[in-house]
Write a protein that holds these residues in place. Structure first.
Motif, PDB file in Angstrom:
ATOM      1  N   THR A 111     -47.349  12.487  51.521  1.00 12.40           N
ATOM      2  CA  THR A 111     -46.557  13.163  52.552  1.00 12.40           C
ATOM      3  C   THR A 111     -45.079  13.215  52.192  1.00 12.40           C
ATOM      4  O   THR A 111     -44.329  13.995  52.770  1.00 12.40           O
TER       5      THR A 111
ATOM      6  N   THR B  14     -42.935  10.929  52.797  1.00 12.79           N
ATOM      7  CA  THR B  14     -42.132  10.193  53.776  1.00 12.79           C
ATOM      8  C   THR B  14     -42.814   8.870  54.118  1.00 12.79           C
ATOM      9  O   THR B  14     -44.040   8.730  53.958  1.00 12.79           O
TER      10      THR B  14
ATOM     11  N   MET C  14     -43.194   9.136  59.903  1.00  8.96           N
ATOM     12  CA  MET C  14     -42.279  10.272  59.806  1.00  8.96           C
ATOM     13  C   MET C  14     -43.053  11.561  59.539  1.00  8.96           C
ATOM     14  O   MET C  14     -44.168  11.539  59.028  1.00  8.96           O
ATOM     15  N   THR C  15     -42.441  12.684  59.885  1.00 12.67           N
ATOM     16  CA  THR C  15     -43.032  13.989  59.626  1.00 12.67           C
ATOM     17  C   THR C  15     -43.100  14.246  58.121  1.00 12.67           C
ATOM     18  O   THR C  15     -42.138  13.967  57.399  1.00 12.67           O
ATOM     19  N   ALA C  16     -44.208  14.775  57.666  1.00 11.38           N
ATOM     20  CA  ALA C  16     -44.393  15.043  56.240  1.00 11.38           C
ATOM     21  C   ALA C  16     -43.405  16.090  55.755  1.00 11.38           C
ATOM     22  O   ALA C  16     -43.019  17.007  56.492  1.00 11.38           O
TER      23      ALA C  16
ATOM     24  N   LEU D 156     -49.200  20.110  55.397  1.00  8.36           N
ATOM     25  CA  LEU D 156     -48.184  20.831  56.153  1.00  8.36           C
ATOM     26  C   LEU D 156     -48.791  21.983  56.947  1.00  8.36           C
ATOM     27  O   LEU D 156     -48.362  22.273  58.076  1.00  8.36           O
TER      28      LEU D 156
ATOM     29  N   GLN E 267     -50.495  20.422  59.887  1.00 12.24           N
ATOM     30  CA  GLN E 267     -49.460  19.930  60.797  1.00 12.24           C
ATOM     31  C   GLN E 267     -48.862  21.067  61.612  1.00 12.24           C
ATOM     32  O   GLN E 267     -48.645  20.948  62.823  1.00 12.24           O
ATOM     33  N   SER E 268     -48.613  22.214  60.970  1.00 12.89           N
ATOM     34  CA  SER E 268     -48.053  23.370  61.659  1.00 12.89           C
ATOM     35  C   SER E 268     -49.027  23.920  62.704  1.00 12.89           C
ATOM     36  O   SER E 268     -48.634  24.258  63.831  1.00 12.89           O
TER      37      SER E 268
ATOM     38  N   ASN F 169     -51.432  22.257  64.241  1.00  9.95           N
ATOM     39  CA  ASN F 169     -51.527  21.284  65.335  1.00  9.95           C
ATOM     40  C   ASN F 169     -50.369  21.420  66.310  1.00  9.95           C
ATOM     41  O   ASN F 169     -50.550  21.355  67.535  1.00  9.95           O
ATOM     42  N   LYS F 170     -49.173  21.607  65.763  1.00 13.58           N
ATOM     43  CA  LYS F 170     -47.989  21.715  66.617  1.00 13.58           C
ATOM     44  C   LYS F 170     -47.959  23.043  67.362  1.00 13.58           C
ATOM     45  O   LYS F 170     -47.586  23.107  68.535  1.00 13.58           O
TER      46      LYS F 170
END
Length: 453
Positions: free
Chosen positions: A161, A163, A167-169, A176, A179-180, A182-183
């Protein structure tokens, strides 16, 4: 810029001996990509399958821009950046969302993205081609329709990740993308469709196997060029230069991965992997008496090769090196003989082990017996590795061989200070196996003869 003398000399020699061959023309028809999409839809009939094109421009040191493999596999769009392919299972539709012109050095790069509209959709066999500004609204509408299952591709191995925990990857393209999503769409239930994609890509079509056969020829030519560049006092980098030039002059676009030409202690896998984090790629001068692991591939038509051998720096194996190498070849050829449609990956490995086991039980040569027994050790013996070869030179293997599979058989073994490895590109048929990288030497005597020629 002035190139190093060893590099220009190598280029000149290979140019004279091989000439320049025109790059291949893509051979996979559009209808085949449509068939692949239809097949994948059966694995995600209750949701949206979301596959992402590569978003970034190529790195300066890359020979060319490389598309995300599965996006290319299902679209044939090798130069389309950042797009999103949506396979809508409940609607049985396929949509491509394309971005505006990307930037390179701050300058818009025009005519890369497909033009939204019916003409592009018809050309590529899609339901629609749309501007990617429409993507979020499209997905939200499908969620309101009750389609909340999302399928995405996930990596074969865990991605870093970049990080610390919590923390955010900041890196990892698969991570990524998930993650995008999901958000942006918290209502979605996201699952992996990687196993279905891997199983499809494991078996090649006739068009794919034809491309890979030509790439195997290119890679074989480049490997021979590299082998002939090996001699005491030269550096690994000089051999890498010969391989790269060999790929180009055989008609490839470049290497499918940076060539691994690891000599002496660098040839052991635990050391060789350090090259991926080393500025000099573990470069060193090759010494008399050492062995060189040569793992190379050429790329063309968005597909990549993967072939290799172990060769002696001096041009001749020592007696013990020859014993170990020829034992490995005996096991390797037994595995090749076991390859056919319906055989399992384990069947192939066991055939190789059985051949070594027979020698260990019957040989009267104590040194040969000791090496054979070491090869059979469950923890430190030969790693009889098999993987697929296709758009990526190293693809996930299936559990069973079937007609159309193109694979690499890649045994690895360490004995004392030396490391041994070889690899061919192999096409599986109903009747057996066809070595696509034909013409390369196997025995220690054959390798020495090639190096002396």
């Amino acid at each position: 810029m002035t190139l190093p003398r060893f590099f220009t000399r190598t280029l000149a020699l290979i140019f004279i001996s091989a000439g320049w061959a025109a790059p291949l023309i893509a051979q996979v028809p559009n209808a085949e990509y449509a068939q692949r999409r239809a097949q994948l839809l059966t694995h995600g009939s209750d949701g949206l399958i979301l596959l992402k094109a590569r978003s970034s421009e190529k790195e300066m040191e890359q020979p060319g821009w490389i598309q995300n493999a599965s996006f290319y596999y299902f679209t044939g769009l090798g130069d389309q950046p950042a797009a999103i392919l949506v396979l809508d299972g409940p609607a049985n539709e396929t949509h491509l969302f394309v971005p505006p012109a990307p930037l390179s050095f701050g300058v818009p790069v025009e005519n890369l993205s497909q033009t939204p509209g019916a003409e592009s959709a018809a050309k590529w066999g899609l339901s629609t081609v749309r501007a990617w500004e429409e993507f979020s609204d499209f997905v939200q509408t499908r969620i309101q329709d009750g389609v909340t299952k999302f399928y995405i591709e996930k990596p074969r191995r865990k991605e870093p990740t970049g990080t610390p925990p919590g923390m955010t990857a900041v890196t990892g393209r698969y991570f990524l993308w998930e993650q995008s999503l999901n958000k942006s769409f918290p209502e979605a239930d996201i699952e992996s469709i990687t196993p279905a994609i891997a199983e499809m890509r494991w078996v090649k079509s006739r068009a794919e196997s034809d491309i890979l056969a030509k790439i195997a020829e290119m890679t074989t030519s480049a490997l021979v060029a590299g082998i002939k560049a090996v001699e005491p006092g030269k550096t690994q980098r000089e051999v890498e230069a010969a391989v790269l030039a060999g790929c180009l002059f055989a008609g490839a676009e470049g290497p499918s991965f940076w060539p691994l030409t690891m000599a002496g202690p660098n040839a052991h896998l635990a050391t060789a992997v350090r090259s991926f984090y080393d500025y000099e790629n573990l470069n060193r001068t090759m010494l008399d008496g050492e062995l060189v692991r040569m793992d190379i591939g050429c790329a063309a038509d968005n597909y990549g090769g993967d072939v290799g051998r172990t060769v002696p720096v001096s041009g001749s194996f020592s007696e013990e090196q020859s014993l170990a190498w020829n034992l490995l070849i005996t096991g390797y050829k037994a595995g090749l003989a076991a390859m056919r449609s319906g055989a399992s990956v384990e069947d192939v490995s066991e055939a190789s082990r059985a051949a070594i086991r027979a020698i260990s039980q019957n040989t009267k040569n104590a040194a040969q017996r000791a090496i054979a027994e070491a090869m059979l050790d469950e923890t430190s013996g030969v790693y009889w590795h098999i993987h697929g070869v296709g758009i990526e030179p190293g693809e996930a293997p299936g559990s069973l061989l079937s007609s159309g599979v193109v694979l690499a058989y890649e045994p690895m073994f360490s004995w004392k200070t030396d490391a041994y490895y070889l690899e061919d590109m192999i096409l599986i048929t109903d009747d057996g196996a066809v070595v696509l990288s034909a013409g390369l030497p196997y025995s220690s005597a054959e390798i020495s003869a090639l190096m002396a020629n």
